[in-house]
Structure formats: C-alpha cells, structure tokens
Design a protein around this motif. Structure first.
Motif, mmCIF file in Angstrom:
data_model
loop_
_atom_site.group_PDB
_atom_site.id
_atom_site.type_symbol
_atom_site.label_atom_id
_atom_site.label_comp_id
_atom_site.label_asym_id
_atom_site.label_seq_id
_atom_site.Cartn_x
_atom_site.Cartn_y
_atom_site.Cartn_z
ATOM 1 N N ARG A 23 36.942 56.188 41.106
ATOM 2 C CA ARG A 23 37.512 55.056 41.843
ATOM 3 C C ARG A 23 36.636 54.723 43.053
ATOM 4 O O ARG A 23 36.291 53.552 43.278
ATOM 5 C CB ARG A 23 38.935 55.376 42.315
ATOM 6 C CG ARG A 23 39.536 54.269 43.185
ATOM 7 C CD ARG A 23 40.918 54.634 43.698
ATOM 8 N NE ARG A 23 41.960 54.403 42.736
ATOM 9 C CZ ARG A 23 42.554 53.230 42.547
ATOM 10 N NH1 ARG A 23 42.180 52.163 43.250
ATOM 11 N NH2 ARG A 23 43.524 53.095 41.668
ATOM 12 N N GLU A 27 34.766 51.182 43.471
ATOM 13 C CA GLU A 27 35.277 50.315 44.533
ATOM 14 C C GLU A 27 34.217 50.032 45.596
ATOM 15 O O GLU A 27 34.291 49.035 46.304
ATOM 16 C CB GLU A 27 36.527 50.931 45.168
ATOM 17 C CG GLU A 27 37.747 50.843 44.251
ATOM 18 C CD GLU A 27 39.017 51.310 44.919
ATOM 19 O OE1 GLU A 27 38.934 52.059 45.914
ATOM 20 O OE2 GLU A 27 40.109 50.929 44.441
ATOM 21 N N ARG A 33 36.522 46.143 40.022
ATOM 22 C CA ARG A 33 37.827 46.295 40.662
ATOM 23 C C ARG A 33 38.661 47.275 39.859
ATOM 24 O O ARG A 33 38.865 47.069 38.659
ATOM 25 C CB ARG A 33 38.540 44.944 40.746
ATOM 26 C CG ARG A 33 39.845 45.001 41.532
ATOM 27 C CD ARG A 33 40.203 43.615 42.060
ATOM 28 N NE ARG A 33 40.576 42.705 40.993
ATOM 29 C CZ ARG A 33 41.852 42.490 40.607
ATOM 30 N NH1 ARG A 33 42.833 43.106 41.208
ATOM 31 N NH2 ARG A 33 42.117 41.627 39.648
#
Length: 211
Positions: A23, A27, A33
C-alpha cells in the motif's frame, strides 16, 4: 481505469506487513490508487464486487481462502478486474492452476519495484505479465512435440492477444466475426499445446513466433 492515468488496486495478502508495504509503495507512486485490502480469497471476492478495482494483486496461499479459488470465482462472475498474482511460490503446482483459473499475470515478490509498477499497468491494460522464471515453467509444462506452424491469420490473432485485445476488438480490427476469432484461437491453442491466452503468449515468445 479510474481515470486516464490512475490504476485502482485491491491488495490481497494474509500478511499485514506485506499489505502495508505494498500500500505504501503504490500510494507514494504517481498513477496508482489503493481502494482496499483483503487478507484472504473469500474477503477478496466480496471486496472486489463492491470496490470494482482495475487490478487485484493476489497472493496464493492464504488461510482465509486460497488465491486460485478466488481467481476462479472472480473469473466466473465476470469481474472487470485483472488479476496479477504476486507470491513467493513459483512451482508448477502454483503457477499453472493460477493461470488456468484466469490470472492475467504472475510475478514473484522479489520483483523490483519498477517492474511491479510496470506489471500492474500492463495488467490493467489486459496484457499478460509473467516473471521469467514463471514463463519458463509455463513453456516447459505446455511444450508438446508437435510444432505445426500457425497460419498468417492465426499469427495476426495471436499478436493482438499478446496486446491484451478482446475477441470483439480482434474481430473489428481484422474484419472477421467474433465466432471466427474464437475458431482461430481454438486452432492456435491446439497447435501450441496450450489451454489459454497467457500460456499461448508465453509459448509464442519462447518459440520466436512473437518477438
């Protein structure tokens, strides 16, 4: 995709540290996304239905439902998401079932960050992505003694398949019916000794049919 440039993701892995790392990586990179995370296959299927991601990064061996079962369920349900397997396992018993279940690609977790970014973008576009080790295993598993040459039309269809082109779009580009496209695919699968698009592309590159 979410917009012209952004690829939306669902991360599926039973290890929180791995999910957090992925993540953070995506990100902090432009053009991605992360919509959500799942710790197992069953949760992944449920989340995918609600979040509708472009790409699902899927581990394989998880207590909360295996990746192969989840891939098969998502494929049967007609999910829009492309599934990119990201795992530490590259044995035949892992790679072949995942590809046959409908995975768009298969990468190992030791893949460099930039390679992973490129693979996710390629998967979002419907292109087959295979790590070299996995591609070699796939080719070895499906290689058959018969090397009947592909026709010119079959080569044209295969080249478009390698670009992630749908059967409908192939039909439009080549000015043939979708049923004829399926017939060409059936014939070239038989000639290459494979059962699906990913394996056909891998074998074709190995044999120099695609370059």
């Amino acid at each position: 995709m979410t917009d012209d440039a952004t690829v939306s993701l669902l991360i599926v892995d039973d290890h929180p540290v791995v999910r957090d790392g992925l993540r953070g990586m995506f990100e902090n990179a432009p053009g991605f996304r992360v919509l959500g995370e799942a710790s197992g296959g069953v949760e992944a299927v449920a989340l995918a239905a609600g979040l509708d991601p472009d790409v699902i990064l899927m581990d394989l061996r998880m207590p909360g439902g295996g990746g192969v079962e989840a891939i098969a369920t998502l494929t049967r349900s007609g999910a829009r998401a492309k599934i990119l397997v990201l795992t530490t396992y590259d044995t035949d018993s892992d790679t072949l079932p995942a590809i046959e279940a409908g995975a768009t690609g298969y990468l190992l977790k030791d893949a460099p960050r930039d390679e992973l970014f490129t693979a996710v973008r390629a998967a979002a576009e419907g292109r087959t992505v295979l790590s070299p080790a996995v591609a070699s295993r796939l080719v070895s598993a499906v290689r058959s003694p018969g090397n009947e040459p592909l026709s010119v039309r079959e080569r044209e269809v295969l080249a478009l398949v390698a670009k992630g082109t749908s059967n409908r779009e192939i039909a439009r580009v080549l000015f043939i019916s979708e049923a004829t496209v399926k017939t060409h695919l059936t014939h070239l699968y038989a000639k290459l000794g494979v059962k699906d698009r990913a394996a056909a592309v891998a074998v074709a590159y190995d044999r120099g049919i695609l370059g």
